[in-house]
Design a protein around this motif. Structure first.
Motif, short mmCIF file in Angstrom:
data_model
loop_
_atom_site.label_atom_id
_atom_site.label_comp_id
_atom_site.label_asym_id
_atom_site.label_seq_id
_atom_site.Cartn_x
_atom_site.Cartn_y
_atom_site.Cartn_z
N GLY A 57 0.81 -1.22 0.00
CA GLY A 57 0.00 0.00 0.00
C GLY A 57 0.84 1.26 0.00
N ALA A 58 0.17 2.37 0.18
CA ALA A 58 0.82 3.68 0.14
C ALA A 58 1.54 4.04 1.44
CB ALA A 58 -0.21 4.76 -0.19
N LEU A 59 1.11 3.46 2.57
CA LEU A 59 1.76 3.79 3.84
C LEU A 59 3.14 3.14 3.91
CD1 LEU A 59 -1.22 3.41 6.34
CD2 LEU A 59 -0.18 5.53 5.54
N SER A 60 4.08 3.87 4.46
CA SER A 60 5.44 3.35 4.61
C SER A 60 5.48 2.28 5.69
CB SER A 60 6.39 4.49 4.98
OG SER A 60 6.12 4.93 6.31
N ALA A 61 6.56 1.51 5.70
CA ALA A 61 6.76 0.52 6.76
C ALA A 61 6.78 1.19 8.12
CB ALA A 61 8.05 -0.26 6.51
N LYS A 62 7.38 2.37 8.21
CA LYS A 62 7.40 3.11 9.48
C LYS A 62 5.98 3.47 9.92
CE LYS A 62 11.97 5.23 9.26
NZ LYS A 62 12.70 6.52 9.26
N ASP A 63 5.16 3.94 8.98
CA ASP A 63 3.78 4.29 9.33
C ASP A 63 3.00 3.06 9.76
OD1 ASP A 63 4.05 7.02 8.85
OD2 ASP A 63 3.37 6.87 6.77
N ARG A 64 3.20 1.93 9.07
CA ARG A 64 2.49 0.71 9.45
C ARG A 64 2.91 0.26 10.85
NH1 ARG A 64 4.05 -0.55 4.25
NH2 ARG A 64 5.43 -2.24 4.96
N GLU A 65 4.19 0.40 11.17
CA GLU A 65 4.66 0.03 12.51
C GLU A 65 4.10 0.98 13.57
OE1 GLU A 65 6.14 -2.67 13.54
OE2 GLU A 65 6.35 -3.47 11.52
N ARG A 66 4.03 2.27 13.25
CA ARG A 66 3.44 3.23 14.19
C ARG A 66 1.98 2.87 14.49
NH1 ARG A 66 6.41 7.11 10.74
NH2 ARG A 66 8.12 7.98 11.98
N ILE A 67 1.24 2.51 13.45
CA ILE A 67 -0.16 2.10 13.64
C ILE A 67 -0.21 0.86 14.53
CG2 ILE A 67 -2.21 1.14 12.50
CD1 ILE A 67 -1.40 2.98 10.06
N ALA A 68 0.63 -0.13 14.23
CA ALA A 68 0.63 -1.36 15.03
C ALA A 68 0.94 -1.08 16.49
CB ALA A 68 1.65 -2.35 14.44
N LEU A 69 1.86 -0.17 16.74
CA LEU A 69 2.22 0.18 18.12
C LEU A 69 1.07 0.90 18.82
CD1 LEU A 69 5.85 1.27 17.34
CD2 LEU A 69 5.23 -0.53 18.98
N ALA A 70 0.45 1.85 18.14
CA ALA A 70 -0.66 2.60 18.73
C ALA A 70 -1.84 1.68 19.03
CB ALA A 70 -1.09 3.73 17.81
N VAL A 71 -2.13 0.78 18.11
CA VAL A 71 -3.26 -0.14 18.27
C VAL A 71 -2.98 -1.14 19.39
CG1 VAL A 71 -4.60 -1.94 17.09
CG2 VAL A 71 -4.09 0.21 15.92
N ALA A 72 -1.76 -1.66 19.42
CA ALA A 72 -1.40 -2.61 20.49
C ALA A 72 -1.47 -1.95 21.86
CB ALA A 72 0.00 -3.18 20.24
N GLN A 73 -1.04 -0.69 21.93
CA GLN A 73 -1.13 0.03 23.21
C GLN A 73 -2.60 0.19 23.61
OE1 GLN A 73 1.79 1.15 24.90
NE2 GLN A 73 0.36 1.39 26.58
N ALA A 74 -3.43 0.58 22.66
CA ALA A 74 -4.85 0.78 22.96
C ALA A 74 -5.53 -0.52 23.40
CB ALA A 74 -5.57 1.35 21.73
N ASN A 75 -5.09 -1.64 22.83
CA ASN A 75 -5.71 -2.93 23.13
C ASN A 75 -5.01 -3.69 24.25
OD1 ASN A 75 -7.91 -2.88 21.32
ND2 ASN A 75 -6.54 -3.31 19.62
N GLY A 76 -3.97 -3.11 24.83
CA GLY A 76 -3.28 -3.78 25.92
C GLY A 76 -2.65 -5.09 25.52
N CYS A 77 -2.08 -5.15 24.32
CA CYS A 77 -1.46 -6.38 23.83
C CYS A 77 0.05 -6.31 24.02
CB CYS A 77 -1.81 -6.61 22.36
SG CYS A 77 -1.08 -8.14 21.71
#
Length: 180
Positions: A57-77
């Motif tokens: 996709g258009a999002l960079s690997a860094k952006d995808r990792e940032r999303i994964a980190l934010a979502v994991a933090q929100a979900n307590g994973c």
């Protein structure tokens, strides 16, 4: 201790053996979460299809990792926080950037908009307030990017919820707690 046991990596079921071999070739090991998802070829296949499509996709690997980190933090994973803290650094995020993504506070406006949108999707179960959409658009995200953030967020939710359900044994260095 895990509540669902990973498949035997040395003798996986034929239906998932090629996928597990490809994962091992790509990252050097088969993480516990993926070996556990392999109990269901459909579950593993859905994860691999989503992450494979989003990698192009258009999002960079860094952006995808940032999303994964934010979502994991929100979900307590804790599992995904640990895995993505490591993989975030592997794609070039600094420790400060990893922590900022987890806290939902990246400095750069576009990056902040991406992380804010991902957190809002999780926190509001997809019912993102109009004011948030207006803010992310003002930061430069177009509709295609907004939908790609959504898809990355949903991919993160899959593994977060899987780990939270399974109680996946951590096989990455434990992510530090966020500073108070």
């Amino acid at each position: 201790m895990a509540r669902i046991i990973p498949v035997d990596r040395s003798n996986p079921p034929a239906a998932v053996a090629p996928q597990l071999a490809a994962i091992k070739a790509k990252i050097g090991k088969v993480p516990n979460v993926l070996a556990t998802l392999a109990q269901s070829p459909a579950a593993l296949g859905s994860y691999l299809a989503v992450t494979g499509a989003l990698a192009g996709g258009a999002l960079s690997a860094k952006d995808r990792e940032r999303i994964a980190l934010a979502v994991a933090q929100a979900n307590g994973c804790d599992y995904c926080l640990s895995a993505h803290s490591l993989s975030g650094k592997a794609v070039g995020l600094s420790e400060t950037e990893v922590l900022a993504a987890r806290a939902g506070q990246p400095e750069e406006p576009r990056t902040n908009a991406i992380v804010t949108l991902a957190r809002s999707i999780v926190d509001n179960r997809g019912r993102v307030p109009t004011v948030v959409l207006e803010a992310v658009r003002a930061a430069g995200l177009d509709d295609a990017t907004i939908l790609e953030v959504l898809a990355n967020t949903v991919g993160g939710i899959l593994t977060n919820y899987a780990n939270n359900l399974i109680g996946t044994d951590l096989d990455f260095p434990k992510a530090p707690a966020l500073p108070a």
